[in-house]
Design an enzyme around this catalytic site. Structure first.
Site, short mmCIF file in Angstrom:
data_model
loop_
_atom_site.label_atom_id
_atom_site.label_comp_id
_atom_site.label_asym_id
_atom_site.label_seq_id
_atom_site.Cartn_x
_atom_site.Cartn_y
_atom_site.Cartn_z
N HIS A 124 0.79 -1.10 -0.11
CA HIS A 124 -0.12 0.10 0.05
C HIS A 124 0.81 1.19 0.01
CE1 HIS A 124 -2.11 3.29 2.12
NE2 HIS A 124 -3.28 2.89 1.25
N CYS A 126 -2.11 -4.09 -15.33
CA CYS A 126 -2.36 -2.91 -14.23
C CYS A 126 -1.40 -3.06 -13.02
CB CYS A 126 -3.57 -2.65 -14.06
SG CYS A 126 -4.51 -3.81 -13.22
C1 PEP Z 1 -2.61 -6.42 -8.79
O1 PEP Z 1 -2.67 -7.50 -7.85
O2 PEP Z 1 -1.56 -6.62 -9.67
C2 PEP Z 1 -3.17 -5.08 -8.67
C3 PEP Z 1 -3.21 -4.34 -9.84
O3 PEP Z 1 -4.25 -4.92 -7.73
P1 PEP Z 1 -3.63 -4.69 -6.20
O4 PEP Z 1 -2.34 -4.27 -6.30
O5 PEP Z 1 -4.91 -3.62 -5.63
O6 PEP Z 1 -3.69 -6.04 -5.48
#
Ligand code: PEP
Ligand code: MG
Length: 777
Positions: free
Chosen positions: A417, A713
Site C-alpha cells: 500500500h 495494471c
Molecule cells: C495486482 O494485483 O496486480 C493489482 C493491480 O491489484 P492490487 O495491487 O490492488 O492487488
C-alpha cells in the site's frame, strides 16, 4: 526589519531596463525576462509593474495595517482558520483602489504595447502590432521578489492570467496577482521558512500574448538521453497542444554542429487556437496541413541557436517554450531542465552517512523530521514536511501521507500500500527496511532517497520531486494510467493521457473513513453509492475512458474503518475480499455498480474490472447484477491475478468478457507462493520469473484468438523488461503510474519502431522462444 520605500516609486519598468539583478524590483520571473531580452533573444514585448508599485498600492490604499493585523491572528496549523484569514486579506486587496497615478502609468504602458511608438522601447515585433485599433491581449503574471519564494517548491503558486484585454480587466487582474501573495499556501510557506510577511512583495508582468501560428518546445539537450543533441517539438497553433499531449508534435533532432539529423513529421490532426474573443478553440486541420512539416529549415536552425545561447548564458540545459507569429519567433519561457537534474541525482548516490536501507519504492529525495507512527492516534503529530515512519502504512493514513515529505516503513514490498500510494502522490518512499521504527529516532532529521532506497543522517541533499511529464510518443500499444485517488487525478492528467486502466475504489472508500459494512448495517447503501459516485466522477472529469475495479478490501488493511468487521483473518490475502466479497454482499456490489452506471451516464466510457476472480460463475453473477440494474453501456473485464483465472482463461473468454488486465502484484504472489507484503521474502518476489511469463504469454495468446483485449495494471507494467516482453507479445495496453508514463511510452515507441513489421503469428512464435531464454531464478 527593513523599511520599504513607498514614496513615488517607479511603477513601470520595461524589459530593456531589467536584468538578472533586478529581482528586488521585478521579481524572479521579471528579472529573467529582462535578462533574456537584453541577450537579444526575442521575447514578446511587455513591462513589469514593480514590487515598489505593489508596496505603494498597499500603503496608499490604506490596507497595510489591516493586513498586518489579520496576519497576526493566523494559527498556522489550523487549516480552516488559515484559509479564512487569508481569504479576507485577498478580498481586501481586490476591493482596494489602485492610486490614480499608478493606474494612469499602467494604462499608459499598456497602450504603448499597442502602439507603433513602441519601437523606441521594445524594438522588435512591431509589424504585427500595426493597424490594430482594438486593445491587445496580454498575459498578466505574478513575479515574487523573495528569491526563496521563487524556487521550485514554490513555483506556480502565485497566479497568472492569460488573454486579458482592456484597461479595466487589466487593472482587475493586476490586483488579483497582488492578492495571490496571500494564498494560504504562500502565507503558510513564508511563515514556515521564517520570512517576514511585511518584506514579501510582488511584481506583475504584463506581456503581449503572441497569436501563434505555430509553437513548441526546445530542449537544449535531450532530457532522455545522454547525448548533446537539441530536440525541438512543434505543432500548429498554440503550444498547449503539446503540453496537454492532445497533439503529437513534429520532432526535430539537431546535432551539436547545427545539422538537422532527424525529422519526424507527425499527423497533427488538430490545432489549438485563440478566437477574437480570446477563447481557445480546437480547429480540425486539413489532411495536407496536418501532415505538413511545421517548422521551416531556417526556423529550426534559428531556434537551435537561441537554445544554445540560452544554455550558455544560464550554464544549464534549458527547456524553452517558443511561439511563431507571422514568421517572427518569440521565446515565451526558459527554465532549466529539471528532469535532467533528477536523472543525474538519481543515478549517483548521495554523499552522507547511510543509516538504513530498504526497497526504493517511490522516486525522489526529501529530508525532514522523523515522526514515528505506532498508532493511528499518533497521526496528528504529522506536520507538513515531516517524514512518516511506520511499520506499514494503511489506507487510514492517506491524509497524513499527503502532508509527509517522505515515507519509510518497516514492512512491505514494492506492491505494498505505502509504495502504491506514495508513487501516485509523488512522495519519495523507502519500504521494507525491517527496522525503521526501532532504529530511527523521533524528531531527528534524515534524508530519504526513494530512488535508491537509502536513508541518510541529517539533510544531505535538496528535495527532488519526480515531475509528471506530458506523454508525447504515439504508440500502437496504448499507455493508460493507474489513478486511485481523486485528489491526485489532476496530477496524473498532466501526462495528457485520457484513459485510465485501473482505478482501485478502495482509495475513495478509505477517504470516507467508513467500511461498506457500516452503510449496510445502517441501511444507508444510498450514501455508499453516492460516495463511490462522487469519487469516480472527480477522477473521471480528467479522462475519457476508465476501467474501474469493484472493491477489493483486504480485512487487515481496512480494519480501522468505522464499521469494519471485527473478526481477524489468519490469511487476509487469501480471505474474504475481491469479487467473492461482492457476491457474498450483493447490496454492496450493486451499489458500486450503480455508482459506475451514473458515471457512465455522464458520457464517460466505463469498463468494469473484477478482482480476484477464480470461477467463471463469478463473472456470470456480476452480469446478472448488471442486467438487473439495466447497466448496458459497460465493458466487462477480469483481473488475471489468480492461478485459476489463468487456467480458466478460455472459459472466461467464452463467458463474453471484453478485456482482461494482468494483476501481476497478486499473480506473482499466488504463483510463486511469495507474500507480496512480507519483506523477508521480497528477494524471491519477481514478476519476471519464467513461471509468471509463461502464464502471461498463454493468456495473451488465448485472448487474441478470442478477440478479448489484453492489458496489465500490476506494478510490473512499469518495469522495462516486462514492457518489452509484453509489447513483443502484442499486449494491447499497459497501465502505469503517471510518474513513469512518459518514460514507458518513449520506451514502447522505441520498441515498436524496432519491431515495425505487423504483429503476426510468426512474431508471437519468436516471442515464445524468447521467453524460454529467460533463466530460471
Ligand atoms: C495486482 O494485483 O496486480 C493489482 C493491480 O491489484 P492490487 O495491487 O490492488 O492487488
Ligand atoms: Mg490485486
Amino acid at each position: 526589519m527593513k523599511e520599504k520605500r513607498v514614496d513615488a516609486p517607479e511603477f513601470i519598468k520595461w524589459f530593456s531596463e531589467l536584468n538578472k539583478d533586478s529581482g528586488k524590483i521585478a521579481g524572479g520571473k521579471g528579472a529573467n525576462l529582462g535578462e533574456i531580452y537584453n541577450l537579444k533573444v526575442p521575447v514578446p514585448p511587455g513591462f513589469v509593474i514593480t514590487a515598489q508599485a505593489y508596496d505603494y498600492f498597499i500603503e496608499k490604499a490604506g490596507i497595510k495595517e489591516q493586513i498586518k493585523e489579520l496576519l497576526s491572528k493566523i494559527h498556522y496549523e489550523d487549516v480552516e482558520q488559515l484559509n479564512e484569514v487569508t481569504d479576507q486579506i485577498r478580498k481586501s486587496i481586490i476591493k482596494a483602489e489602485i492610486p490614480k497615478k499608478m493606474e494612469e502609468e499602467i494604462i499608459e504602458a499598456y497602450s504603448y504595447l499597442d502602439d507603433k511608438n513602441l519601437d523606441n522601447v521594445q524594438g522588435s515585433a512591431l509589424d504585427i502590432l500595426k493597424n490594430s485599433s482594438e486593445p491587445i491581449f496580454v498575459a498578466v503574471r505574478s513575479s515574487a521578489t523573495t528569491e526563496d519564494l521563487a524556487e521550485a517548491s514554490f513555483a506556480g503558486q502565485q497566479e497568472s492570467f492569460l488573454n486579458v484585454k482592456g484597461n479595466k480587466e487589466l487593472l482587475e487582474n493586476v490586483k488579483k496577482c497582488f492578492a495571490s501573495l496571500f494564498t494560504p499556501r504562500a502565507t503558510y510557506y513564508r511563515n514556515k521558512k521564517g520570512f517576514k510577511h511585511e518584506e514579501a512583495s510582488l511584481a506583475v508582468i504584463v506581456q503581449k500574448m503572441v497569436d501563434a501560428d505555430k509553437s513548441g518546445v526546445i530542449f537544449s539537450k535531450d532530457p532522455s538521453k545522454k547525448d548533446d543533441n537539441i530536440i525541438i517539438e512543434a505543432v500548429w497553433g498554440l503550444g498547449e497542444g503539446i503540453v496537454s499531449g492532445k497533439i503529437t508534435p513534429d520532432r526535430y533532432i539537431i546535432s551539436e554542429n547545427m545539422k538537422v539529423t532527424e525529422k519526424k513529421i507527425s499527423e497533427k490532426k488538430i490545432a489549438i487556437t485563440r478566437n477574437s474573443a480570446g477563447k481557445r478553440e480546437i480547429v480540425k486541420l486539413t489532411q495536407e496541413k496536418s501532415k505538413h512539416q511545421v517548422l521551416k529549415e531556417q526556423e529550426i536552425i534559428k531556434l537551435s541557436e537561441i537554445a544554445i545561447k540560452l544554455e550558455k548564458h544560464f550554464q544549464k540545459p534549458q527547456d524553452i517554450e517558443f511561439a511563431i507569429e507571422r514568421d517572427e519567433i518569440y521565446i515565451v519561457q526558459t527554465r532549466p531542465i529539471t528532469t535532467m537534474k533528477t536523472r543525474i541525482q538519481e543515478a549517483k548516490e548521495l554523499q552522507g552517512e547511510i543509516i538504513l536501507t530498504g526497497l526504493a519504492a517511490s522516486p525522489g529525495i526529501a529530508s525532514g523530521k522523523i515522526k514515528i507512527i505506532e498508532d493511528l492516534k499518533d497521526l496528528k503529530k504529522i506536520r507538513q514536511g515531516d517524514i512518516l515512519v511506520t511499520k506499514m502504512t494503511n489506507p487510514d493514513m492517506v491524509v497524513s501521507m499527503q502532508k509527509s515529505a517522505a515515507i519509510v516503513t518497516d514492512e512491505g514490498g514494492l506492491t505494498a500500500h505505502a509504495a502504491i500510494v506514495s508513487r501516485e502522490m509523488g512522495i519519495p518512499a523507502v519500504v521494507g527496511t525491517q527496522e525503521a521504527t526501532r532504529k530511527l529516532k523521533e524528531g531527528e532529521i534524515i534524508t530519504v532517497d526513494g530512488s535508491t532506497g537509502k536513508i541518510y543522517k541529517g539533510k544531505v541533499a535538496e528535495n527532488v520531486q519526480k515531475e509528471i511529464l506530458p506523454v508525447t510518443s504515439k504508440t500502437k500499444t496504448k499507455i493508460k494510467l493507474i489513478v486511485d485517488l481523486p485528489s491526485f487525478a489532476q496530477r496524473a492528467a498532466k501526462t495528457g493521457i485520457k484513459e485510465v486502466g485501473l482505478t482501485r475504489i478502495e482509495g475513495i472508500i478509505a477517504e470516507s473513513g467508513k467500511h461498506p459494512e457500516y452503510f449496510l448495517k445502517q441501511k444507508k447503501m444510498q450514501d455508499y453509492e453516492e460516495i463511490i459516485f462522487k469519487g469516480i466522477r472527480d477522477i473521471a472529469q480528467y479522462f475519457d475512458e476508465l476501467w474501474i475495479r469493484t472493491s477489493d478490501i483486504r480485512s487487515d488493511e481496512f480494519k480501522n474503518l468505522e464499521g469494519a468487521p471485527k473478526g481477524i483473518e489468519a490469511n487476509p490475502m487469501l480471505g474474504m475480499h475481491g469479487i467473492r466479497y461482492g457476491i457474498k454482499n450483493p447490496e454492496i456490489l450493486k451499489s458500486e455498480l450503480k455508482a459506475l452506471q451514473r458515471v457512465a451516464e455522464t458520457g464517460k466510457k466505463i469498463g468494469l474490472l473484477l478482482p480476484q476472480v477464480i470461477n467463471v460463475n463469478e463473472v456470470a453473477k456480476v452480469k446478472e447484477f448488471l442486467d438487473e440494474i439495466q447497466f448496458k453501456n459497460v465493458k466487462v473485464g477480469v483481473m488475471i491475478e489468480t492461478p485459476s483465472s489463468v487456467q480458466l482463461i478460455r472459459e472466461l473468454c467464452n463467458q463474453g468478457i471484453d478485456f482482461i488486465s494482468f494483476g501481476t502484484n497478486d499473480l506473482t504472489q499466488y504463483i510463486l507462493a511469495v507474500d507480496r507484503g512480507n519483506e523477508q521474502v521480497q528477494h524471491l518476489y519477481n514478476e519476471m520469473h519464467p513461471a509468471i511469463l509463461y502464464q502471461l504469454e498463454y493468456v495473451i495468446r488465448v485472448c487474441k484468438r478470442n478477440k478479448v483485449e489484453t492489458s496489465i495494471c500490476g506494478q510490473a507494467g512499469s518495469r522495462k523488461e516486462m514492457v518489452k516482453f509484453l509489447v513483443e507479445g502484442g499486449i494491447d495496453s499497459i497501465s502505469v503510474n503517471a510518474d513513469v508514463a512518459k518514460d514507458i511510452s518513449d520506451y514502447v515507441s522505441h520498441l515498436e519502431e524496432k519491431f515495425n513489421e505487423p504483429k503476426t503469428e510468426q512474431k508471437n512464435k519468436n516471442w515464445v522462444n524468447k521467453r524460454q531464454t529467460f533463466k530460471l531464478v
